[in-house]
Design an enzyme around this catalytic site. Structure first.
Site, PDB file in Angstrom:
ATOM      1  N   CYS A 110       3.039  -0.611  10.609  1.00 22.12           N
ATOM      2  CA  CYS A 110       2.159   0.331   9.931  1.00 22.12           C
ATOM      3  C   CYS A 110       1.269  -0.372   8.903  1.00 22.12           C
ATOM      4  CB  CYS A 110       3.002   1.459   9.329  1.00 22.12           C
ATOM      5  SG  CYS A 110       2.100   2.981   9.002  1.00 22.12           S
ATOM      6  N   HIS A 111       1.446  -0.092   7.602  1.00 18.70           N
ATOM      7  CA  HIS A 111       0.641  -0.711   6.544  1.00 18.70           C
ATOM      8  C   HIS A 111       1.244  -2.038   6.059  1.00 18.70           C
ATOM      9  CE1 HIS A 111      -1.045   3.360   6.392  1.00 18.70           C
ATOM     10  NE2 HIS A 111      -2.055   2.858   5.712  1.00 18.70           N
TER      11      HIS A 111
END
Length: 176
Positions: A110-111
């Site tokens: 994800c991030h």
């Protein structure tokens, strides 16, 4: 278990996307390995279900006291605030950089690749992430692709919680 390995999970104090920590953690544990929660500070960390606070988890060890030599792999869960805070912590960034340079598996979802960018370890590598990071990753020299899971050398990256099954399967294969 004779082939049990310690797997580091590195997170900030808050902003961790809960499922991106708990699902790989459970898979590592179910495979007979020992997950270890690292964070810049001792105490507890706060997980989130998107923007809603969820459960707290106890930190096993401050990252500043951890050695890459003690772990077989590193997992970087996402959540927006988590990697944004980690990339401001020089100890966490240094640990990530050393881990990638060690050649041992590093899995980021994800991030979480924001921390990889800060550690300057994505140049020339093919990676994926949450779509909003693609410009950041390209500007850092990475080749960003929109795929469920991408392995480039010892880096394993995935886009989002929907990719967790493939992410954890690939992580466990990389651990051996």
């Amino acid at each position: 278990m004779a082939d049990s390995k310690k797997i580091a999970f590195l997170v900030a104090k808050e902003g961790i996307e809960r499922v991106e920590l708990t699902e790989p953690w459970q898979a590592v544990s179910d495979a007979g390995h020992q997950p270890v929660l690292l964070s810049p500070e001792s105490g507890e960390v706060q997980t989130f279900d998107h923007l809603t606070a969820a459960e707290k988890k106890p930190v096993d060890q401050p990252v500043g006291d951890a050695s890459v030599d003690d772990f077989a792999a590193l997992v970087l869960p996402g959540g927006v605030a988590n990697p944004d805070a980690l990339r401001l912590d020089s100890g966490a960034v240094g640990f990530v950089k050393s881990f990638v340079e060690s050649g041992k598996p590093v899995a980021a979802i994800c991030h979480a690749p924001w921390t990889l960018i800060e550690a300057d370890v994505v140049r020339g590598r093919t990676v994926t992430s949450w779509p909003s990071l693609q410009t950041d990753l390209r500007n850092a020299g990475a080749n960003w692709v929109d795929e469920t899971v991408v392995t480039d050398g010892n880096l394993v990256t995935s886009r989002k919680p929907d990719d967790l099954a493939a992410f954890t399967k690939t992580l466990l294969e990389a651990v051996g």
